[in-house]
Design a protein around this motif. Structure first.
Motif, PDB file in Angstrom:
ATOM      1  N   VAL A   1       4.826  -1.292  -8.552  1.00 53.01           N
ATOM      2  CA  VAL A   1       3.154  -0.817  -8.489  1.00 53.01           C
ATOM      3  C   VAL A   1       2.251  -1.919  -8.989  1.00 53.01           C
ATOM      4  O   VAL A   1       1.191  -2.183  -8.282  1.00 53.01           O
ATOM      5  CB  VAL A   1       3.030   0.494  -9.424  1.00 53.01           C
ATOM      6  CG1 VAL A   1       1.438   0.702  -9.317  1.00 53.01           C
ATOM      7  CG2 VAL A   1       3.734   1.601  -8.695  1.00 53.01           C
ATOM      8  N   MET A   2       2.680  -2.465 -10.081  1.00 54.00           N
ATOM      9  CA  MET A   2       1.885  -3.551 -10.743  1.00 54.00           C
ATOM     10  C   MET A   2       1.483  -4.724  -9.706  1.00 54.00           C
ATOM     11  O   MET A   2       0.417  -5.386  -9.662  1.00 54.00           O
ATOM     12  CB  MET A   2       2.153  -3.912 -12.184  1.00 54.00           C
ATOM     13  CG  MET A   2       2.022  -2.844 -12.990  1.00 54.00           C
ATOM     14  SD  MET A   2       2.627  -3.160 -14.769  1.00 54.00           S
ATOM     15  CE  MET A   2       2.264  -4.845 -15.234  1.00 54.00           C
ATOM     16  N   GLY A   3       2.526  -5.139  -8.935  1.00 56.88           N
ATOM     17  CA  GLY A   3       2.795  -6.081  -8.034  1.00 56.88           C
ATOM     18  C   GLY A   3       2.049  -5.980  -6.720  1.00 56.88           C
ATOM     19  O   GLY A   3       2.067  -6.797  -5.720  1.00 56.88           O
ATOM     20  N   GLY A   4       1.582  -4.573  -6.499  1.00 55.86           N
ATOM     21  CA  GLY A   4       1.148  -4.103  -5.179  1.00 55.86           C
ATOM     22  C   GLY A   4       1.993  -3.873  -4.243  1.00 55.86           C
ATOM     23  O   GLY A   4       1.562  -3.765  -2.952  1.00 55.86           O
ATOM     24  N   LYS A   5       3.252  -4.042  -4.660  1.00 58.43           N
ATOM     25  CA  LYS A   5       4.432  -3.632  -3.403  1.00 58.43           C
ATOM     26  C   LYS A   5       4.149  -1.938  -3.268  1.00 58.43           C
ATOM     27  O   LYS A   5       4.836  -1.642  -2.159  1.00 58.43           O
ATOM     28  CB  LYS A   5       5.392  -3.946  -3.901  1.00 58.43           C
ATOM     29  CG  LYS A   5       5.819  -5.464  -3.855  1.00 58.43           C
ATOM     30  CD  LYS A   5       7.120  -5.812  -3.951  1.00 58.43           C
ATOM     31  CE  LYS A   5       7.423  -7.564  -3.758  1.00 58.43           C
ATOM     32  NZ  LYS A   5       8.870  -7.577  -3.710  1.00 58.43           N
ATOM     33  N   VAL A   6       3.980  -1.204  -4.148  1.00 58.67           N
ATOM     34  CA  VAL A   6       3.767   0.168  -4.008  1.00 58.67           C
ATOM     35  C   VAL A   6       2.346   0.579  -4.223  1.00 58.67           C
ATOM     36  O   VAL A   6       2.054   0.194  -5.229  1.00 58.67           O
ATOM     37  CB  VAL A   6       4.587   0.713  -5.011  1.00 58.67           C
ATOM     38  CG1 VAL A   6       4.513   2.455  -4.816  1.00 58.67           C
ATOM     39  CG2 VAL A   6       5.988   0.717  -4.485  1.00 58.67           C
ATOM     40  N   LYS A   7       1.581   1.311  -3.362  1.00 60.47           N
ATOM     41  CA  LYS A   7       0.330   1.629  -3.530  1.00 60.47           C
ATOM     42  C   LYS A   7       0.351   3.101  -3.902  1.00 60.47           C
ATOM     43  O   LYS A   7       0.901   3.946  -3.231  1.00 60.47           O
ATOM     44  CB  LYS A   7      -0.700   1.012  -2.454  1.00 60.47           C
ATOM     45  CG  LYS A   7      -0.745  -0.562  -2.592  1.00 60.47           C
ATOM     46  CD  LYS A   7      -1.871  -0.884  -1.767  1.00 60.47           C
ATOM     47  CE  LYS A   7      -2.060  -2.118  -1.429  1.00 60.47           C
ATOM     48  NZ  LYS A   7      -1.038  -2.737  -1.302  1.00 60.47           N
ATOM     49  N   ILE A   8      -0.322   3.620  -5.047  1.00 58.41           N
ATOM     50  CA  ILE A   8      -0.449   5.041  -5.255  1.00 58.41           C
ATOM     51  C   ILE A   8      -1.789   5.462  -5.214  1.00 58.41           C
ATOM     52  O   ILE A   8      -2.830   4.917  -6.047  1.00 58.41           O
ATOM     53  CB  ILE A   8       0.136   5.495  -6.683  1.00 58.41           C
ATOM     54  CG1 ILE A   8       1.490   5.156  -6.539  1.00 58.41           C
ATOM     55  CG2 ILE A   8      -0.134   6.868  -6.990  1.00 58.41           C
ATOM     56  CD1 ILE A   8       2.229   5.049  -7.892  1.00 58.41           C
ATOM     57  N   ALA A   9      -2.251   6.681  -4.435  1.00 58.04           N
ATOM     58  CA  ALA A   9      -3.774   6.977  -4.424  1.00 58.04           C
ATOM     59  C   ALA A   9      -3.583   8.732  -4.914  1.00 58.04           C
ATOM     60  O   ALA A   9      -2.567   9.323  -4.114  1.00 58.04           O
ATOM     61  CB  ALA A   9      -4.144   6.878  -3.046  1.00 58.04           C
ATOM     62  N   GLY A  10      -4.356   8.839  -5.755  1.00 50.50           N
ATOM     63  CA  GLY A  10      -4.440  10.455  -5.964  1.00 50.50           C
ATOM     64  C   GLY A  10      -3.800  10.619  -7.233  1.00 50.50           C
ATOM     65  O   GLY A  10      -3.739   9.935  -8.391  1.00 50.50           O
ATOM     66  N   ASP A  11      -2.845  11.807  -7.515  1.00 48.23           N
ATOM     67  CA  ASP A  11      -2.476  12.176  -8.624  1.00 48.23           C
ATOM     68  C   ASP A  11      -1.397  11.478  -9.334  1.00 48.23           C
ATOM     69  O   ASP A  11      -0.338  11.547  -8.615  1.00 48.23           O
ATOM     70  CB  ASP A  11      -1.816  13.680  -8.277  1.00 48.23           C
ATOM     71  CG  ASP A  11      -1.481  14.413  -9.661  1.00 48.23           C
ATOM     72  OD1 ASP A  11      -1.034  13.966 -10.525  1.00 48.23           O
ATOM     73  OD2 ASP A  11      -1.611  15.662  -9.477  1.00 48.23           O
TER      74      ASP A  11
END
Length: 98
Positions: free
Chosen positions: A76-86
């Motif tokens: 997530v921090m490296g931008g390989k996984v993007k999370i939007a919402g909850d």
């Protein structure tokens, strides 16, 4: 096809996991997996519905997460996984991704 394998894997994990108490959408390359966990069980489909939380990643990143080569937080921090919402929902689904 790779996306069928990814869908089957996520669906099986969703079926085994406790209901997540919300709706979640995975966007993995060109595949959409919608998980409805508002009932007693998580129901996975390939519908492109609005979800409480959307997780966007690539199949290769998902494989690295599943093999343990990549830490979910680092992804997530490296931008390989993007999370939007909850975000709370996103934390619950780590088990679906690993």
């Amino acid at each position: 096809k790779m996306s069928n394998e990814v869908f089957t894997q996520l669906r099986n994990k969703a079926n085994e996991a406790e209901a997540i108490g919300g709706t979640l959408k995975f966007v993995i390359d060109d595949l959409t997996v919608f998980v409805d966990g508002t009932g007693n069980n998580n129901v996975a489909s390939q519908e492109d519905n609005e979800a409480d939380c959307t997780i966007t990643t690539s199949a290769s990143t998902l494989m690295e997460l599943q093999s343990g080569d990549l830490n979910p937080m680092m992804a997530v921090m490296g931008g390989k996984v993007k999370i939007a919402g909850d975000m709370g929902l996103a934390m619950k689904v780590q088990s679906l991704m690993s």
